[in-house]
Enzyme design. Structure first.
Site, mmCIF file in Angstrom:
data_model
loop_
_atom_site.group_PDB
_atom_site.id
_atom_site.type_symbol
_atom_site.label_atom_id
_atom_site.label_comp_id
_atom_site.label_asym_id
_atom_site.label_seq_id
_atom_site.Cartn_x
_atom_site.Cartn_y
_atom_site.Cartn_z
ATOM 1 N N ASP A 313 21.436 -68.395 -13.257
ATOM 2 C CA ASP A 313 21.238 -69.235 -14.915
ATOM 3 C C ASP A 313 21.282 -68.094 -15.192
ATOM 4 O O ASP A 313 20.105 -67.653 -15.750
ATOM 5 C CB ASP A 313 20.098 -69.955 -15.367
ATOM 6 C CG ASP A 313 20.450 -70.793 -16.014
ATOM 7 O OD1 ASP A 313 21.796 -70.474 -16.226
ATOM 8 O OD2 ASP A 313 19.689 -71.736 -16.559
ATOM 9 N N LYS A 362 20.287 -78.135 -15.720
ATOM 10 C CA LYS A 362 20.029 -77.802 -16.809
ATOM 11 C C LYS A 362 18.693 -77.995 -17.288
ATOM 12 O O LYS A 362 17.367 -77.094 -17.608
ATOM 13 C CB LYS A 362 20.256 -77.415 -18.682
ATOM 14 C CG LYS A 362 20.345 -76.363 -19.814
ATOM 15 C CD LYS A 362 21.358 -76.118 -19.594
ATOM 16 C CE LYS A 362 21.142 -75.161 -20.524
ATOM 17 N NZ LYS A 362 21.931 -73.910 -19.319
ATOM 18 N N LYS A 381 25.419 -71.059 -30.875
ATOM 19 C CA LYS A 381 23.623 -72.425 -29.691
ATOM 20 C C LYS A 381 22.523 -72.217 -30.485
ATOM 21 O O LYS A 381 22.266 -70.772 -31.399
ATOM 22 C CB LYS A 381 23.388 -71.707 -28.624
ATOM 23 C CG LYS A 381 24.445 -71.948 -27.900
ATOM 24 C CD LYS A 381 24.065 -72.530 -26.309
ATOM 25 C CE LYS A 381 25.668 -72.174 -25.290
ATOM 26 N NZ LYS A 381 24.968 -71.823 -24.449
ATOM 27 N N LYS A 454 17.151 -66.973 -15.286
ATOM 28 C CA LYS A 454 16.871 -68.299 -16.461
ATOM 29 C C LYS A 454 15.574 -68.399 -14.451
ATOM 30 O O LYS A 454 14.528 -68.453 -14.897
ATOM 31 C CB LYS A 454 16.993 -69.002 -16.711
ATOM 32 C CG LYS A 454 17.770 -69.247 -18.087
ATOM 33 C CD LYS A 454 17.581 -70.651 -18.176
ATOM 34 C CE LYS A 454 18.578 -69.781 -20.021
ATOM 35 N NZ LYS A 454 19.824 -70.656 -19.675
HETATM 36 P P1 NAI Z 1 32.445 -72.904 -20.146
HETATM 37 O O1 NAI Z 1 32.364 -74.391 -19.954
HETATM 38 O O2 NAI Z 1 33.518 -72.137 -21.707
HETATM 39 O O3 NAI Z 1 33.378 -72.186 -19.080
HETATM 40 C C1 NAI Z 1 33.053 -72.720 -18.004
HETATM 41 C C2 NAI Z 1 34.854 -72.251 -17.232
HETATM 42 O O4 NAI Z 1 34.313 -72.698 -15.566
HETATM 43 C C3 NAI Z 1 36.233 -73.299 -17.748
HETATM 44 O O5 NAI Z 1 36.969 -72.163 -18.623
HETATM 45 C C4 NAI Z 1 35.995 -73.737 -16.726
HETATM 46 O O6 NAI Z 1 37.885 -74.878 -17.083
HETATM 47 C C5 NAI Z 1 35.498 -73.230 -15.230
HETATM 48 N N1 NAI Z 1 35.685 -74.016 -14.833
HETATM 49 C C6 NAI Z 1 34.779 -75.416 -14.167
HETATM 50 N N2 NAI Z 1 34.671 -75.348 -12.764
HETATM 51 C C7 NAI Z 1 35.773 -75.154 -12.148
HETATM 52 C C8 NAI Z 1 36.024 -74.368 -11.208
HETATM 53 N N3 NAI Z 1 34.895 -75.088 -10.269
HETATM 54 N N4 NAI Z 1 36.275 -73.370 -10.679
HETATM 55 C C9 NAI Z 1 36.618 -72.487 -11.121
HETATM 56 N N5 NAI Z 1 36.632 -72.653 -12.668
HETATM 57 C C10 NAI Z 1 35.666 -73.643 -13.154
HETATM 58 O O7 NAI Z 1 31.161 -72.109 -20.059
HETATM 59 P P2 NAI Z 1 30.481 -70.954 -20.912
HETATM 60 O O8 NAI Z 1 30.080 -70.377 -21.557
HETATM 61 O O9 NAI Z 1 31.576 -69.796 -20.256
HETATM 62 O O10 NAI Z 1 29.206 -71.090 -19.555
HETATM 63 C C11 NAI Z 1 29.064 -70.990 -18.048
HETATM 64 C C12 NAI Z 1 28.817 -71.160 -17.478
HETATM 65 O O11 NAI Z 1 27.373 -70.701 -17.611
HETATM 66 C C13 NAI Z 1 27.434 -72.809 -17.433
HETATM 67 O O12 NAI Z 1 27.425 -73.029 -16.550
HETATM 68 C C14 NAI Z 1 26.546 -72.498 -18.528
HETATM 69 O O13 NAI Z 1 25.358 -73.266 -18.382
HETATM 70 C C15 NAI Z 1 26.007 -70.980 -18.133
HETATM 71 N N6 NAI Z 1 25.409 -70.333 -18.778
HETATM 72 C C16 NAI Z 1 26.085 -69.821 -20.252
HETATM 73 C C17 NAI Z 1 24.627 -69.289 -20.770
HETATM 74 C C18 NAI Z 1 25.459 -68.382 -22.188
HETATM 75 O O14 NAI Z 1 24.786 -67.898 -22.681
HETATM 76 N N7 NAI Z 1 26.752 -68.690 -22.507
HETATM 77 C C19 NAI Z 1 23.733 -68.892 -20.871
HETATM 78 C C20 NAI Z 1 22.911 -69.750 -19.807
HETATM 79 C C21 NAI Z 1 23.963 -70.251 -18.797
#
Ligand code: NAI
Length: 498
Positions: A313, A362, A381, A454
């Protein structure tokens, strides 16, 4: 320069009998000083200074490195890709405040410094960029690829993410449009049902299988070969999955996990399948989401294959503030009695987390109180934390902290740090001084990445360090040790005793 033609450039050399440089390697004989504590017959502690001698060896040649992101088409994936392109091409774009240049702010490796020492003549502090302490990969040189269950090319996906300024997007659009994620594995039970409409780029089969592992392994090998890479690092920045149940006989040991994959057991998550594929390819795998990708069987498999893993995380905005503030309160001798948190997530990550099963991940990794509304805050956020502490003679201190951040702009530099540091760790080896055995690698679980994560994963049975300053000190001091430098000391006796 150090006069070694062909070796990676470095801005300093260490002048010590304990450090040797060759074209290929830096070797250091390092004295690790700790304190061993016993209890005597009266129950008093007896503290004995202890020294252990280690030999470190650092490979100097900076390899050509590929970074493969799972979830490449998401907010983080598109943002980090555009950010690297912008830096690589030294882009400058217009904003309403004026010209904005590409930078790496928020990356420890690229944006922060460490103290090298004090100037021999003036006694002034000399600091060097963190990036220069060891011969590290430059993020501009990373080759980027990856998978997504959504087929959008990276230019379209960047628009969907709503993170970057239009003027910057226009400058990277052409290059991004040529980047298309590889089809991924999609097991609908593991992410929220509301993600289904984007899942148009998926491999056949909705449960773990050996075929999936083999396909992902082939994807990694092909990426490496097609781009002429020395090394690849895989990172999960896809949606948060629900927790996988840890079931004896299924994912509790390496062999059981491999068998469970073969048999298509429904408790093996896509992220664990990616981890297994990477481990079997001896490719480091980092998990940026909160779920328990690293079930005990996955950790055992990594240890067996001597492969590096790290998680869990990304620690971007609110949690980083929290671990800094808690560190301060506790070290100030103030008694922190409670923290109440409120999170307002607006992007697709928030949408996925609005589903209860995924939110549990989470919740477990953050122990937070979160509102599951889906407002129009996009990537900005919001987080509100209230710290309630007991001070002198029964008084109280309440700190109310409102944190707004463009989360993907904080997470992207963490992705860069995780990749650069992990790659660096693959070129560091150690052995006990004087031992005639071969050099070894660090433990498979890279707890040295804790600063960026995290819920830091540590080798089984070892303590987790949550204090931010200690996490950074571990990272800097281990890298310093590799070039024979003492841990950063803030005693500054040179300014106190004269
Ligand atoms: P997002 O939802 O914009 O991007 C996630 C991507 O993963 C999407 O494009 C989706 O289509 C793809 N996806 C889902 N399942 C998949 C799979 N099995 N194989 C390949 N691709 C898949 O989310 P974001 O904002 O980019 O965050 C990504 C991750 O990072 C989340 O789990 C989030 O909780 C974690 N995270 C993000 C933080 C941040 O600051 N943006 C901080 C801490 C954690």
């Amino acid at each position: 320069g150090d006069g070694n033609a062909g070796a990676a450039p470095s801005t300093f050399v260490v002048n010590s009998p304990n450090v040797t440089y060759t074209d290929a390697e830096i070797k250091s004989n390092y004295t690790y000083r700790t304190t061993s504590v016993d209890t005597d017959a009266n129950g008093n502690f007896v503290a004995t200074p202890k020294e252990v001698l280690y030999d470190f060896k650092v490979e100097r040649k900076v390899p050509k490195v590929g970074m493969m992101l799972v979830g490449w088409g998401g907010n983080n994936g598109t943002t980090v890709t555009a950010g690297i392109l912008a830096n690589r091409r030294k882009l400058v774009w217009d904003t309403k405040e004026g010209h904005q240049e590409a930078n790496y702010y928020g990356s420890v490796v690229m944006g922060s410094t460490m103290k090298l020492g004090t100037d021999a003549k003036t006694n002034k502090e000399i600091n060097i960029p963190f990036h220069n302490v060891l011969p590290m990969v430059h993020p501009n040189d990373l080759v980027i690829g990856g998978w997504d269950i959504s087929s959008m090319n990276l230019a379209q996906a960047m628009d969907r993410a709503q993170v970057l300024e239009p003027a910057l997007k226009a400058l990277v659009k052409k290059e991004m449009a040529e980047m298309v994620p590889l089809p991924s594995i999609y097991y609908p039970d593991f992410i929220a049902a509301n993600q289904e409409d984007r899942a148009d780029n998926v491999l056949e089969g909705t449960q773990a299988s050996t075929a999936h592992v083999e396909k992902l392994r082939k994807d990694i090998r092909d990426f490496k070969a097609n781009n002429d890479l020395d090394k690849v690092i895989v990172m999960w920045t896809a949606n948060t999955e629900r927790y996988a149940d840890v079931i004896p006989g299924v994912n509790d040991t390496a062999d059981n996990l491999l068998k469970a994959i073969e048999q298509g057991h429904e408790e093996v998550s896509p992220s664990t399948v990616f981890a297994v594929a990477s481990i079997l390819e001896n490719i480091p795998f980092i998990n940026g989401s909160p779920q328990n990708t690293f079930v005990p069987g996955a950790i055992e498999l990594a240890e067996r294959h001597n492969a590096y893993i790290g998680g869990d995380d990304f620690k971007s905005g609110q949690t980083k503030m929290k671990s800094a503030l808690v560190d301060f309160l506790i070290n100030a001798g103030i008694k922190l009695t409670s923290i109440a948190s409120y999170n307002h997530l607006g992007n697709n990550d928030g949408k996925n987390l609005s589903s209860q099963k995924q939110f549990r991940s989470k919740e477990i990794s953050k122990s937070n109180v979160v509102d599951d509304m889906m407002p129009a805050v996009a990537d900005n956020k919001r987080a509100l934390d209230e710290y309630y502490a007991e001070i002198f003679l029964g008084g109280h201190q309440t700190i109310s902290l409102f944190n707004i951040c463009e989360d993907s702009l904080l997470a992207s530099p963490l992705i860069i740090d995780l990749v650069v540091i992990t790659e660096m760790m693959t070129r560091i080896q150690w052995k006990a001084s004087g031992a005639d055995n071969d050099y070894k690698r660090f433990h498979s679980v890279l707890s040295v990445l804790s600063y960026m994560l995290k819920a830091p994963l540590t080798p089984p049975g070892t303590p987790v360090v949550n204090a931010l300053a200690k996490q950074r000190a571990a990272l800097t001091n281990i890298f310093r040790a590799c070039v024979g430098l003492e841990p950063e000391s803030d005693m500054t006796l040179e300014h106190k005793l004269f």
